[in-house]
Design a protein around this motif. Sequence first.
Motif, PDB file in Angstrom:
ATOM      1  N   GLU A  62     -27.863   2.682 -22.191  1.00  0.00           N
ATOM      2  CA  GLU A  62     -28.910   2.008 -21.426  1.00  0.00           C
ATOM      3  C   GLU A  62     -29.419   0.791 -22.199  1.00  0.00           C
TER       4      GLU A  62
ATOM      5  N   ASP B  33     -26.787  -4.170 -12.081  1.00  0.00           N
ATOM      6  CA  ASP B  33     -28.219  -3.849 -11.952  1.00  0.00           C
ATOM      7  C   ASP B  33     -28.991  -4.135 -13.235  1.00  0.00           C
TER       8      ASP B  33
ATOM      9  N   SER C 175     -32.306  -0.550 -22.108  1.00  0.00           N
ATOM     10  CA  SER C 175     -33.655  -0.330 -22.652  1.00  0.00           C
ATOM     11  C   SER C 175     -33.596   0.342 -24.017  1.00  0.00           C
TER      12      SER C 175
ATOM     13  N   LYS D 200     -29.065  -2.565 -16.077  1.00  0.00           N
ATOM     14  CA  LYS D 200     -29.648  -1.406 -16.748  1.00  0.00           C
ATOM     15  C   LYS D 200     -28.736  -0.772 -17.793  1.00  0.00           C
TER      16      LYS D 200
END
Length: 236
Positions: free
Chosen positions: A166, A196, A168, A198
């Motif tokens: 991911e 997307d 993040s 992500k």
Amino acid sequence: MDSEDPQERPDDVSNIINGLERYNPEAVGSLEDYLRYQCENRFTDSNANRTLLKLYQLNPDRVKDEVITNILVKALTCFPSPQFTLALHLIPPSLLAPNPRAELPEAIAKLRELSNQLQGAQYARFWATIDSDDLYADLTTDIEGFEELIRVRIATLISHAYREIELSVLEQWLGLEGQAALKFVTETAGWKVTDDGKVVQIPRNPENEAKKSEVREDVNVDMFSRVIRRAWEETV
């Protein structure tokens, strides 16, 4: 990245490392100049730097605190290799002992903390620690591209263990956010981000590729017969 015998090492430094000059106090100046060159050109010669630390052991009057911390910071950029620990063990204990009148022990303690975090893969905590005290900026200021070198090492280790991760999470581990993180991921690391935005996709390599493991146990008839005979004897 070969930090033991880098191709950038000049012949005169090789002569110091491999000859009797490694015991000559006058070689200190040449090795200090070479360390400065390493710091400016984003490579590390751990062998030469350890030779300099050994000369400091033999000639304590020539010790320079800034040189010691620069050697340790350069060693940090070589993690997860043991270069930091090897360098640390060559520093005289008298320089490591806490002393309210000396700044070097505190600096070494802080660098040791960073090393422990990197070795323990506590990457988000590493960047938080870097930002927590201005002293870290002072300690790394002489090392050109220090943070970039650390991020490249982190990315290399991530690529050994992951095929997808991911974004993040990666941002926390790289100490980057937003466009800065995307730029590093796509341009420096050469990875792809899903549409997307992500998930980061990491190309297959020999380290992160799933490997089929084959477990083979050699069991012959004689081994089975002994087990059966022992079980029969116990029941009788």
